[in-house]
Design a protein around this motif. Structure first.
Motif, short mmCIF file in Angstrom:
data_model
loop_
_atom_site.label_atom_id
_atom_site.label_comp_id
_atom_site.label_asym_id
_atom_site.label_seq_id
_atom_site.Cartn_x
_atom_site.Cartn_y
_atom_site.Cartn_z
N MET A 172 -19.49 -47.74 21.96
CA MET A 172 -18.85 -48.55 20.93
C MET A 172 -17.42 -48.85 21.34
O MET A 172 -16.70 -47.98 21.81
CB MET A 172 -18.85 -47.79 19.60
CG MET A 172 -18.23 -48.59 18.47
SD MET A 172 -17.86 -47.55 17.04
CE MET A 172 -16.45 -46.65 17.67
N PRO B 208 -25.62 -55.96 19.45
CA PRO B 208 -24.65 -55.04 18.84
C PRO B 208 -23.24 -55.48 19.17
O PRO B 208 -22.82 -55.44 20.33
CB PRO B 208 -25.00 -53.68 19.48
CG PRO B 208 -26.38 -53.85 20.02
CD PRO B 208 -26.50 -55.29 20.40
N GLN C 25 -18.90 -55.62 18.44
CA GLN C 25 -17.85 -54.63 18.29
C GLN C 25 -17.78 -54.18 16.83
O GLN C 25 -18.25 -54.87 15.93
CB GLN C 25 -16.52 -55.23 18.70
CG GLN C 25 -16.45 -55.60 20.18
CD GLN C 25 -15.16 -56.32 20.50
OE1 GLN C 25 -14.77 -57.23 19.79
NE2 GLN C 25 -14.50 -55.92 21.57
N THR C 26 -17.19 -53.04 16.62
CA THR C 26 -16.90 -52.59 15.26
C THR C 26 -15.39 -52.42 15.13
O THR C 26 -14.68 -52.19 16.12
CB THR C 26 -17.60 -51.27 14.92
OG1 THR C 26 -17.13 -50.24 15.80
CG2 THR C 26 -19.10 -51.40 15.07
N GLY D 110 -18.44 -54.37 10.69
CA GLY D 110 -19.15 -55.08 11.73
C GLY D 110 -18.29 -56.18 12.32
O GLY D 110 -17.25 -56.56 11.77
N SER D 111 -18.74 -56.73 13.44
CA SER D 111 -17.93 -57.71 14.17
C SER D 111 -17.74 -59.01 13.40
O SER D 111 -16.87 -59.82 13.75
CB SER D 111 -18.56 -58.00 15.53
OG SER D 111 -19.88 -58.50 15.37
N ASP E 143 -21.81 -46.49 11.95
CA ASP E 143 -21.81 -47.35 13.13
C ASP E 143 -23.15 -48.04 13.31
O ASP E 143 -23.21 -49.24 13.62
CB ASP E 143 -21.49 -46.52 14.38
CG ASP E 143 -20.04 -46.11 14.47
OD1 ASP E 143 -19.19 -46.79 13.85
OD2 ASP E 143 -19.74 -45.12 15.16
N GLN F 201 -23.50 -52.11 13.34
CA GLN F 201 -23.87 -52.71 14.62
C GLN F 201 -25.12 -53.56 14.46
O GLN F 201 -25.25 -54.61 15.10
CB GLN F 201 -24.07 -51.62 15.66
CG GLN F 201 -22.77 -51.03 16.17
CD GLN F 201 -22.98 -49.83 17.07
OE1 GLN F 201 -24.11 -49.43 17.35
NE2 GLN F 201 -21.89 -49.23 17.53
N PRO G 44 -23.80 -57.01 11.49
CA PRO G 44 -22.38 -57.22 11.76
C PRO G 44 -21.58 -57.81 10.61
O PRO G 44 -20.35 -57.78 10.65
CB PRO G 44 -22.38 -58.17 12.96
CG PRO G 44 -23.73 -58.01 13.59
CD PRO G 44 -24.65 -57.73 12.46
#
Length: 438
Positions: A1, A37, A39-40, A63-64, A100, A104, A107
């Motif tokens: 991550m 998946p 980025q967080t 989430g992204s 997470d 992921q 998002p």
């Protein structure tokens, strides 16, 4: 991550439009939102805009595609939000890996993780009074409701594990008779009433990991201690298992050595140091190099003991029998549950709620079988399906494609071939079959 630093920029118009449309519908465009998946982003309570004195220490795992920095950040709507609540003697980090996983795969969502009162960073949060009480399941629930009001968040789902399960049920109990919009509550390996350990549970006095006995032991240890290993050794000598010993020391933090000539006090076991409000001083063992000045608890063990007694005494069957309008309530029973569900499971189902059995899991459901737990949530919350579900769906699609390809190669049935029985076959057929169609 990969973690982002907190950002202070508005979402691009197209992305924000996508988020708004996602929040307004129960249909998720899985191909668009879930397969890669992303980025967080982590926002701690010190980074969120507009809440200078939060009711609890907390963290937002985003989430992204979740663009929101707080109620004063200028965003008109918050992303779809889940609240995860840990159990007794825990902290918000216990559920971080499951948070997470959620964001992921989804998002556009965010997850709020909290440290309950007397736990984690909430125990020493500025603005909270030392020793404030009463400490109960209901007051812990009120803290989270107060935080949600400060953040101006109305979550889609509340998820509570063990002690946290009763906390989220108590939050529902404090809701009005009709919710402003539907909300789902998931209770993980916890029951609404009497706490009856199952015969095979490790969390019993006979099995050695009884929480009440563990709390009493931790309160008896003068702090700070020289190292985490010293605490592990003490817990093991008292008859607790290694997983419990390793888990409990995640609540230890380094402390600075006392000033020269300041002397040492007697440990109270409550995590309050000399010079802090309510502190009674430490019994100081000295550092060992690795730990510097030693380690001490992040939580208030006196308050934790009070919370656990409330957990044993609290009955929330009213929530089961007379839930607020707009509530969906689901229970997850671990295959190796810590508790006896005898009679209670039937009562929960009889009141119209769901009880899901999670295979390959003990009491720590989110770490024992995170994919299985996610699978249960995904079906109910219209989340992106899990990897195993996607694989199963892909297998079905491939099988259908193979059948279609076979039909294209052979659009007509194969020709019928008639043949005369040979002499050795005639004896077996006794003249009853003259020809065979294949």
């Amino acid at each position: 991550m990969q973690a982002w630093a907190p950002a202070r920029k508005p979402a691009p118009a197209a992305a924000q439009q996508s988020l708004n449309s996602l929040g307004a519908t129960d249909t998720v465009d899985y191909d668009r939102f879930s397969w890669t998946p992303g980025q967080t982003r982590d926002l701690s309570y010190t980074d969120v805009v507009g809440v200078p004195h939060p009711a609890l220490a907390y963290e937002l795992v985003q989430g992204s595609q979740a663009y929101w920095d707080g109620p004063a950040s200028g965003a008109t709507t918050a992303p779809p939000t889940a609240v995860l609540v840990h159990g007794i003697l825990g902290h918000r980090g216990n559920l971080r890996s499951f948070a997470d996983l959620l964001v992921q795969r989804n998002p556009s969502w965010q997850v709020l993780l909290v440290d309950l009162r007397c736990h984690g960073e909430s125990a020493s949060l500025p603005g909270r009074q030392a020793g404030e009480g009463p400490h109960s399941v209901a007051s812990a629930a009120s803290d989270i409701l107060a935080l949600l009001r400060q953040l101006k968040l109305f979550p889609r789902v509340l998820i509570g594990h063990s002690f946290g399960g009763k906390v989220v049920m108590s939050m529902v109990h404090q809701f009005p008779a009709k919710l402003p919009r539907p909300v789902q509550v998931w209770v993980l390996d916890c029951l609404p009433g009497e706490v009856r350990p199952s015969a095979g549970s490790t969390l019993t006095r006979s099995a050695g990991d009884d929480p009440e006995r563990l709390i009493a032991l931790l309160r008896s240890i003068p702090t700070p201690v020289v190292s985490r290993q010293a605490v592990i050794d003490t817990v093991l000598r008292a008859g607790f298992t290694m997983p419990i010993a390793r888990w409990v020391v995640t609540n230890l933090r380094r402390v600075a050595a006392p000033p020269a000539g300041s002397g040492s006090g007697s440990g109270s076991g409550n995590g309050a140091s000399a010079g802090q409000p309510g502190g009674l001083g430490y019994t100081y063992y000295g550092g060992n190099g690795a730990e510097g000045g030693g380690v001490s608890w992040t939580f208030d063990l006196n308050g934790v003991a009070e919370l656990y007694r409330s957990y044993l005494d609290t009955q929330l069957w009213d929530v089961i029998e007379r839930p607020p309008q707009g509530l969906q309530l689901d229970f997850v029973k671990a295959e190796r549950s810590a508790y006896s569900w005898r009679g209670d499971e039937d009562a929960i189902r009889g009141a119209g709620h769901n009880v899901h059995l999670l295979p390959n899991s003990g009491h720590w459901v989110s770490t024992d079988n995170p994919d299985g737990l996610y699978e249960l949530l995904a079906a109910s919350l219209h989340l992106a399906p899990s990897l195993s579900s996607r694989r199963a769906a892909a297998d079905l699609r491939q099988a259908a494609a193979d059948r279609a390809a076979a039909r294209q190669q052979h659009p007509h049935p194969p020709p019928v071939h008639a043949y005369t029985l040979q002499l050795h076959e005639e004896g077996e057929a006794a003249g009853e079959i003259a020809a065979y169609a294949d």
